[in-house]
Design an enzyme around this catalytic site. Structure first.
Site, PDB file in Angstrom:
ATOM      1  N   ASN A   7     -13.369  31.801 -28.010  1.00 40.68           N
ATOM      2  CA  ASN A   7     -13.222  30.517 -27.321  1.00 40.68           C
ATOM      3  C   ASN A   7     -13.930  30.603 -25.959  1.00 40.68           C
ATOM      4  O   ASN A   7     -13.599  31.461 -25.137  1.00 40.68           O
ATOM      5  CB  ASN A   7     -11.715  30.229 -27.146  1.00 40.68           C
ATOM      6  CG  ASN A   7     -11.453  28.921 -26.432  1.00 40.68           C
ATOM      7  OD1 ASN A   7     -12.118  28.604 -25.461  1.00 40.68           O
ATOM      8  ND2 ASN A   7     -10.482  28.168 -26.898  1.00 40.68           N
ATOM      9  N   HIS A  10     -13.614  28.717 -21.017  1.00 36.27           N
ATOM     10  CA  HIS A  10     -13.546  29.126 -19.607  1.00 36.27           C
ATOM     11  C   HIS A  10     -14.904  29.484 -19.001  1.00 36.27           C
ATOM     12  O   HIS A  10     -15.003  29.666 -17.796  1.00 36.27           O
ATOM     13  CB  HIS A  10     -12.489  30.214 -19.420  1.00 36.27           C
ATOM     14  CG  HIS A  10     -11.127  29.657 -19.724  1.00 36.27           C
ATOM     15  ND1 HIS A  10     -10.646  28.537 -19.068  1.00 36.27           N
ATOM     16  CD2 HIS A  10     -10.194  29.995 -20.638  1.00 36.27           C
ATOM     17  CE1 HIS A  10      -9.461  28.225 -19.571  1.00 36.27           C
ATOM     18  NE2 HIS A  10      -9.155  29.091 -20.524  1.00 36.27           N
ATOM     19  N   HIS A  43     -12.690  23.575 -26.991  1.00 37.99           N
ATOM     20  CA  HIS A  43     -11.651  22.545 -26.983  1.00 37.99           C
ATOM     21  C   HIS A  43     -12.160  21.369 -26.149  1.00 37.99           C
ATOM     22  O   HIS A  43     -12.317  21.489 -24.938  1.00 37.99           O
ATOM     23  CB  HIS A  43     -10.365  23.153 -26.380  1.00 37.99           C
ATOM     24  CG  HIS A  43      -9.184  22.241 -26.422  1.00 37.99           C
ATOM     25  ND1 HIS A  43      -7.919  22.656 -26.067  1.00 37.99           N
ATOM     26  CD2 HIS A  43      -9.046  20.944 -26.779  1.00 37.99           C
ATOM     27  CE1 HIS A  43      -7.076  21.656 -26.199  1.00 37.99           C
ATOM     28  NE2 HIS A  43      -7.730  20.593 -26.619  1.00 37.99           N
ATOM     29  N   ARG A  45     -11.133  18.593 -24.521  1.00 35.39           N
ATOM     30  CA  ARG A  45      -9.883  17.986 -24.061  1.00 35.39           C
ATOM     31  C   ARG A  45     -10.101  16.555 -23.600  1.00 35.39           C
ATOM     32  O   ARG A  45     -11.193  16.194 -23.148  1.00 35.39           O
ATOM     33  CB  ARG A  45      -9.300  18.793 -22.891  1.00 35.39           C
ATOM     34  CG  ARG A  45      -8.740  20.138 -23.280  1.00 35.39           C
ATOM     35  CD  ARG A  45      -8.028  20.755 -22.092  1.00 35.39           C
ATOM     36  NE  ARG A  45      -6.811  20.040 -21.799  1.00 35.39           N
ATOM     37  CZ  ARG A  45      -5.598  20.487 -22.119  1.00 35.39           C
ATOM     38  NH1 ARG A  45      -5.430  21.653 -22.679  1.00 35.39           N
ATOM     39  NH2 ARG A  45      -4.544  19.756 -21.835  1.00 35.39           N
ATOM     40  N   ARG A  49     -11.470  18.948 -18.779  1.00 42.16           N
ATOM     41  CA  ARG A  49     -11.379  19.904 -17.656  1.00 42.16           C
ATOM     42  C   ARG A  49     -12.335  21.085 -17.804  1.00 42.16           C
ATOM     43  O   ARG A  49     -12.650  21.755 -16.848  1.00 42.16           O
ATOM     44  CB  ARG A  49      -9.942  20.405 -17.491  1.00 42.16           C
ATOM     45  CG  ARG A  49      -9.440  21.194 -18.665  1.00 42.16           C
ATOM     46  CD  ARG A  49      -8.099  21.789 -18.364  1.00 42.16           C
ATOM     47  NE  ARG A  49      -7.056  20.767 -18.323  1.00 42.16           N
ATOM     48  CZ  ARG A  49      -5.765  21.041 -18.491  1.00 42.16           C
ATOM     49  NH1 ARG A  49      -5.380  22.281 -18.658  1.00 42.16           N
ATOM     50  NH2 ARG A  49      -4.874  20.084 -18.462  1.00 42.16           N
ATOM     51  N   GLU A  70     -11.664  22.252 -31.259  1.00 43.21           N
ATOM     52  CA  GLU A  70     -10.247  21.903 -31.114  1.00 43.21           C
ATOM     53  C   GLU A  70     -10.162  20.518 -30.496  1.00 43.21           C
ATOM     54  O   GLU A  70     -10.807  20.250 -29.482  1.00 43.21           O
ATOM     55  CB  GLU A  70      -9.551  22.891 -30.189  1.00 43.21           C
ATOM     56  CG  GLU A  70      -9.473  24.287 -30.738  1.00 43.21           C
ATOM     57  CD  GLU A  70      -8.875  25.245 -29.711  1.00 43.21           C
ATOM     58  OE1 GLU A  70      -8.474  24.808 -28.622  1.00 43.21           O
ATOM     59  OE2 GLU A  70      -8.834  26.428 -30.012  1.00 43.21           O
ATOM     60  N   THR A 101      -2.603  24.873 -23.958  1.00 45.01           N
ATOM     61  CA  THR A 101      -1.833  24.327 -25.092  1.00 45.01           C
ATOM     62  C   THR A 101      -0.521  25.103 -25.239  1.00 45.01           C
ATOM     63  O   THR A 101      -0.522  26.283 -25.570  1.00 45.01           O
ATOM     64  CB  THR A 101      -2.664  24.440 -26.393  1.00 45.01           C
ATOM     65  OG1 THR A 101      -4.011  24.105 -26.088  1.00 45.01           O
ATOM     66  CG2 THR A 101      -2.135  23.520 -27.461  1.00 45.01           C
ATOM     67  N   GLU A 151      -3.412  27.350 -37.858  1.00 48.27           N
ATOM     68  CA  GLU A 151      -3.553  28.381 -36.831  1.00 48.27           C
ATOM     69  C   GLU A 151      -2.172  28.549 -36.206  1.00 48.27           C
ATOM     70  O   GLU A 151      -1.576  27.580 -35.704  1.00 48.27           O
ATOM     71  CB  GLU A 151      -4.583  27.979 -35.775  1.00 48.27           C
ATOM     72  CG  GLU A 151      -4.697  29.063 -34.698  1.00 48.27           C
ATOM     73  CD  GLU A 151      -5.999  29.013 -33.927  1.00 48.27           C
ATOM     74  OE1 GLU A 151      -7.041  28.631 -34.507  1.00 48.27           O
ATOM     75  OE2 GLU A 151      -5.966  29.357 -32.741  1.00 48.27           O
ATOM     76  N   HIS A 192      -3.873  32.133 -29.243  1.00 45.43           N
ATOM     77  CA  HIS A 192      -3.237  31.780 -27.979  1.00 45.43           C
ATOM     78  C   HIS A 192      -2.623  32.991 -27.275  1.00 45.43           C
ATOM     79  O   HIS A 192      -1.722  33.629 -27.805  1.00 45.43           O
ATOM     80  CB  HIS A 192      -2.167  30.696 -28.087  1.00 45.43           C
ATOM     81  CG  HIS A 192      -1.981  30.022 -26.764  1.00 45.43           C
ATOM     82  ND1 HIS A 192      -2.729  28.944 -26.372  1.00 45.43           N
ATOM     83  CD2 HIS A 192      -1.207  30.347 -25.720  1.00 45.43           C
ATOM     84  CE1 HIS A 192      -2.411  28.623 -25.150  1.00 45.43           C
ATOM     85  NE2 HIS A 192      -1.490  29.468 -24.717  1.00 45.43           N
TER      86      HIS A 192
HETATM   87  N1  PXP Z   1      -6.395  28.615 -30.404  1.00 45.17           N
HETATM   88  C1  PXP Z   1      -6.037  27.359 -30.009  1.00 45.17           C
HETATM   89  C2  PXP Z   1      -5.720  26.356 -31.066  1.00 45.17           C
HETATM   90  C3  PXP Z   1      -6.010  27.021 -28.631  1.00 45.17           C
HETATM   91  O1  PXP Z   1      -5.649  25.780 -28.258  1.00 45.17           O
HETATM   92  C4  PXP Z   1      -6.384  27.999 -27.684  1.00 45.17           C
HETATM   93  C5  PXP Z   1      -6.397  27.640 -26.230  1.00 45.17           C
HETATM   94  O2  PXP Z   1      -7.312  26.624 -26.010  1.00 45.17           O
HETATM   95  C6  PXP Z   1      -6.762  29.273 -28.159  1.00 45.17           C
HETATM   96  C7  PXP Z   1      -6.739  29.561 -29.518  1.00 45.17           C
HETATM   97  C8  PXP Z   1      -7.216  30.348 -27.221  1.00 45.17           C
HETATM   98  O3  PXP Z   1      -6.172  30.731 -26.404  1.00 45.17           O
HETATM   99  P1  PXP Z   1      -6.461  31.778 -25.241  1.00 45.17           P
HETATM  100  O4  PXP Z   1      -7.463  31.157 -24.333  1.00 45.17           O
HETATM  101  O5  PXP Z   1      -5.122  31.957 -24.610  1.00 45.17           O
HETATM  102  O6  PXP Z   1      -6.980  33.032 -25.893  1.00 45.17           O
END
Ligand code: PXP
Length: 239
Positions: A7, A10, A43, A45, A49, A70, A101, A151, A192
């Site tokens: 992901n 960031h 994601h 959003r 952001r 996402e 999330t 997931e 997550h």
């Molecule tokens: N999976 C989903 C569905 C999420 O919403 C997120 C956070 O956006 C993640 C995975 C990744 O989470 P993390 O950034 O805490 O590794």
């Protein structure tokens, strides 16, 4: 073979802190794939952001990258997602005030809306997943919604491990949930709050096919570099 989705939200968070172009999420998407990730997660959003519509459009256009987008159930975002056409969709709950999330979807409350959305993505040939808490009831409901994957939200176990509290009950819950999903022919993913330790614990659950990891990978890369961090995670999930 278990898969790693990285992901890159960031990367956009850091870019947006300056309102300029660097670091570029599209470049990051190409890089993480070159470094061994199996897919890229972003994601989009409602509050934009981090990743914006322009990023999502550009990243989804790259043919050699499997993109997992996402999104919330918001009508406008669903419409945009159908236009962008990612390879995969993961439907997540969204709350404007949350830092991230915080939990899985409320499948009971949203079942009719989810059914309509899942049907739209199925018609568009997009693999669709629901972000859910580890619960037997939610797996049974996911089956009724005819979704391809779930997931499992791993935020709770990640917090327990980080706080050095007992996580066995939660781990068993994730195991039982994953087994049932597998039996019902629903592919299982996890995501997550994952770091090296929690991924190591969860990769022992053979039914989990894909890990989606963001914050820890991007943060740890400050110290080790993306390439080494991705390599470490690949080694963990494939052992
Ligand atoms: N999976 C989903 C569905 C999420 O919403 C997120 C956070 O956006 C993640 C995975 C990744 O989470 P993390 O950034 O805490 O590794």
């Amino acid at each position: 073979m278990k898969r790693l989705g990285v992901n890159i939200d960031h990367v956009a968070t850091v870019r947006n802190a300056r309102g300029e172009k660097h670091p570029d999420p599209t470049y990051a998407a190409n890089q993480v794939i070159m470094m061994g990730a199996d897919s890229v997660t972003i994601h989009l959003r409602e509050d934009r952001r981090h990743i914006n519509y322009h990023d999502a459009k550009k990243i989804c256009k790259i043919k050699k990258i499997f993109v997992n987008l996402e999104i919330s159930m918001n009508d406008k975002i669903v419409k945009n997602a159908l236009k962008i056409k990612p390879n995969y969709i993961c439907i997540v709950p969204e709350n404007r005030k949350e830092i991230t999330t915080e939990g899985g979807l409320n499948l009971i409350k949203n079942k009719d809306k989810l059914k309509r959305i899942i049907n739209k993505f199925k018609k568009a040939n997009i693999r669709t997943s629901l972000f859910i808490n580890p619960s037997i009831r939610d797996i049974k409901l996911s089956k009724k919604l005819n979704v391809d994957c779930v997931e499992i939200h791993t935020g709770k176990i990640s917090n327990l491990v980080k706080l050095k509290k007992s996580y066995i009950l939660e781990l068993n819950r994730i195991k039982e949930t994953s087994k049932l999903a597998n039996k019902l022919d629903i592919e299982v993913h996890a995501g997550h709050g994952l770091d090296y330790k929690t991924t190591q614990l969860l990769t022992k659950i053979k039914e989990i096919q894909e890990f989606n990891i963001g914050h820890f990978i991007i943060g740890e890369s400050i110290f080790l570099g993306l390439k080494k961090v991705i390599k470490k995670f690949k080694k963990i999930i494939r052992n």
